[in-house]
Design a protein around this motif. Structure first.
Motif, PDB file in Angstrom:
ATOM      1  N   CYS A   1       0.832  -1.213   0.000  1.00  0.00           N
ATOM      2  CA  CYS A   1       0.000   0.000   0.000  1.00  0.00           C
ATOM      3  C   CYS A   1       0.858   1.250   0.000  1.00  0.00           C
ATOM      4  N   VAL A   2       1.880   1.257   0.828  1.00  0.00           N
ATOM      5  CA  VAL A   2       2.772   2.415   0.916  1.00  0.00           C
ATOM      6  C   VAL A   2       3.474   2.647  -0.418  1.00  0.00           C
ATOM      7  N   GLN A   3       3.943   1.567  -1.038  1.00  0.00           N
ATOM      8  CA  GLN A   3       4.634   1.708  -2.318  1.00  0.00           C
ATOM      9  C   GLN A   3       3.677   2.189  -3.410  1.00  0.00           C
TER      10      GLN A   3
ATOM     11  N   GLU B   1       7.362   0.938  13.481  1.00  0.00           N
ATOM     12  CA  GLU B   1       8.650   1.423  12.978  1.00  0.00           C
ATOM     13  C   GLU B   1       8.555   1.764  11.492  1.00  0.00           C
ATOM     14  N   PHE B   2       7.906   0.878  10.729  1.00  0.00           N
ATOM     15  CA  PHE B   2       7.763   1.107   9.298  1.00  0.00           C
ATOM     16  C   PHE B   2       6.922   2.346   9.015  1.00  0.00           C
ATOM     17  N   MET B   3       5.832   2.526   9.769  1.00  0.00           N
ATOM     18  CA  MET B   3       4.969   3.685   9.537  1.00  0.00           C
ATOM     19  C   MET B   3       5.639   4.981   9.982  1.00  0.00           C
ATOM     20  N   THR B   4       6.481   4.909  10.994  1.00  0.00           N
ATOM     21  CA  THR B   4       7.226   6.098  11.414  1.00  0.00           C
ATOM     22  C   THR B   4       8.157   6.545  10.297  1.00  0.00           C
ATOM     23  N   GLU B   5       8.775   5.585   9.613  1.00  0.00           N
ATOM     24  CA  GLU B   5       9.668   5.903   8.497  1.00  0.00           C
ATOM     25  C   GLU B   5       8.899   6.499   7.321  1.00  0.00           C
ATOM     26  N   ASN B   6       7.602   6.199   7.239  1.00  0.00           N
ATOM     27  CA  ASN B   6       6.777   6.683   6.113  1.00  0.00           C
ATOM     28  C   ASN B   6       5.670   7.624   6.581  1.00  0.00           C
ATOM     29  N   ARG B   7       5.925   8.353   7.653  1.00  0.00           N
ATOM     30  CA  ARG B   7       4.888   9.231   8.192  1.00  0.00           C
ATOM     31  C   ARG B   7       4.545  10.372   7.254  1.00  0.00           C
TER      32      ARG B   7
ATOM     33  N   LYS C   1      -0.946   5.641  19.020  1.00  0.00           N
ATOM     34  CA  LYS C   1       0.424   5.845  18.533  1.00  0.00           C
ATOM     35  C   LYS C   1       0.426   6.159  17.036  1.00  0.00           C
ATOM     36  N   LEU C   2      -0.415   5.464  16.284  1.00  0.00           N
ATOM     37  CA  LEU C   2      -0.512   5.737  14.848  1.00  0.00           C
ATOM     38  C   LEU C   2      -1.167   7.098  14.596  1.00  0.00           C
TER      39      LEU C   2
END
Length: 409
Positions: free
Chosen positions: A210-212, A246-252, A280-281
């Motif tokens: 989804c992020v990509q 961690e992954f979502m923090t990198e892609n915030r 947190k999200l």
């Protein structure tokens, strides 16, 4: 008093008679007659004066009584008008309180029903798990192999704005592939994945794609968001959620385009850990969507504080509740009965957008438009389709990520 006056009149008459006899040399008969006449005249004058005064007093009293009667009538009219106003106000307040009580009772019944279903589901899962051997289950083996090899695909279904039907969002659906290319549908793998605690792995793979996809769309200057389904188990999984966070923090930086979607019944029964992880999200700027909502009787301030910005509801159920004068209505700061045409605006007042899902025909589209529902989703607008093969390769998780996630399985 009248008797004294008549004695006075007789004395005056006697004096006149005596004066006529002694001074005027009238005879005794004439003198007596003149005295009697004088007395009679004075008495008659007294009676006439007395009767005139009594009539005036009587008239004055009658006028005073009539005036008081008119004043009393006006006071009664004012009292009746005030009584009618108070009665109308009381009726209105009683009606509003009755509607509010009925709405609260329906919400309570719905919540009890959802809690009952959730309890029964968990009880069934608990009773079924001992008799099930995951390592001997063919579907589970296929799921493990697909996760190990990274064969986690993403299908997208458009969500369009109404009435323009312009694609504003996509919803991502997870599909697993076998080595021969055949798909493992959610109806097949979800139960096995939940039993083996593999939902965290699946959600992380799906989220990566989804992020990509969002990044590819952004490169093409297409401001389209993607709804990414996430299981409640993933938000409560102490093993996978740190990796997820961690992954979502990198892609915030994509917080405005990636929306996490959870089921309505799981949101209502979420645990303390799930609430904390959702917070947190939300702190990173990400938003949430509730899908499969079965009632409009949602607590909007509660949804708003939890970071929920979208609510999806089956189009037919949505229209049925909006049309029903006594249908469920959202909990808000509005202290009156909300009409069906106002529901969408009330949701928007709390920053929450309504989406009618599972719209399958044009007649349903017309019905949804009558109530100003801003977005629609369903096969009439487009079915879920796999992303292009070239894009599938570009958005595939790197081997390091696949290996890292496979270790948890």
């Amino acid at each position: 008093m009248t008797f004294v006056l008549f004695l006075l009149y007789m004395a005056i008459g006697g004096a006149v008679g005596y004066a006529g006899w002694s001074l005027l040399d009238l005879g005794i008969p004439l003198s007596i007659a003149s005295g009697a006449i004088t007395t009679a005249i004075l008495g008659q004058i007294h009676l006439l004066a007395t009767n005139g005064s009594s009539k005036r007093e009587l008239n004055e009293r009658l006028e005073a009584v009539e005036k008081e009667t008119r004043n009393t009538g006006r006071r009664m009219d004012v009292i009746e008008a005030r009584t009618d106003a108070v009665e109308e106000t009381v009726k209105h307040e009683l009606t509003e309180r009755r509607d509010a009580l009925v709405s609260e009772m329906k919400q309570l019944e719905s919540l009890i029903d959802r809690l009952s279903r959730s309890f029964e589901t968990k009880l069934q899962e608990t009773s079924a798990s001992p008799s099930f051997a995951p390592n001997e289950d063919a579907i589970l083996r296929d799921v493990r192999d697909a996760l190990k090899d990274g064969r986690v695909d993403l299908h997208l279904q458009p969500i369009v704005s109404l009435p323009q039907r312009r694609v504003s969002f996509y919803e991502g659906f997870t599909r697993l592939r076998r080595p021969d290319g055949s798909l493992i549908l959610p109806a097949e793998f979800l139960d096995a994945a939940r039993r083996a605690s593999l939902m965290g792995q699946i959600d992380n793979f799906t989220l990566f794609r989804c992020v990509q996809i969002v990044r590819r769309l952004a490169e093409r200057d297409r401001r389209v968001g993607v709804f990414c389904n996430i299981a409640a188990a993933s938000l409560e999984d102490s093993t996978f959620f740190p990796f997820f966070l961690e992954f979502m923090t990198e892609n915030r930086d994509l917080s405005g385009a990636v929306i996490f979607e959870i089921r309505g019944d799981r949101f209502e029964t979420r645990s303390r850990l799930m609430r904390e992880n959702m917070d947190k999200l939300t702190a990173l700027g990400f938003r949430f969507s509730i899908d499969h909502a079965d009632t409009l009787g949602l607590d909007l301030p509660r949804l708003q504080s939890a970071g929920v910005r979208f609510v999806k509801m089956n189009g037919h159920a949505l229209i049925d509740q909006l049309r029903d004068p006594m249908g469920a209505r959202p909990v808000s700061s509005i202290n009156r009965r909300i009409e069906g045409e106002e529901v969408s605006a009330v949701f928007s007042r709390y920053g929450i957008t309504m989406i009618a899902e599972k719209i399958e025909d044009e007649a349903s589209v017309v019905e949804v438009l009558e109530y100003d529902i801003p977005y629609g989703q369903g096969h009439v607008f487009g079915a879920p389709r796999p992303i292009k093969a070239s894009l599938m390769e570009e958005t595939a998780p790197p081997p390091q990520m696949v290996q890292r996630l496979s270790k948890f399985g």
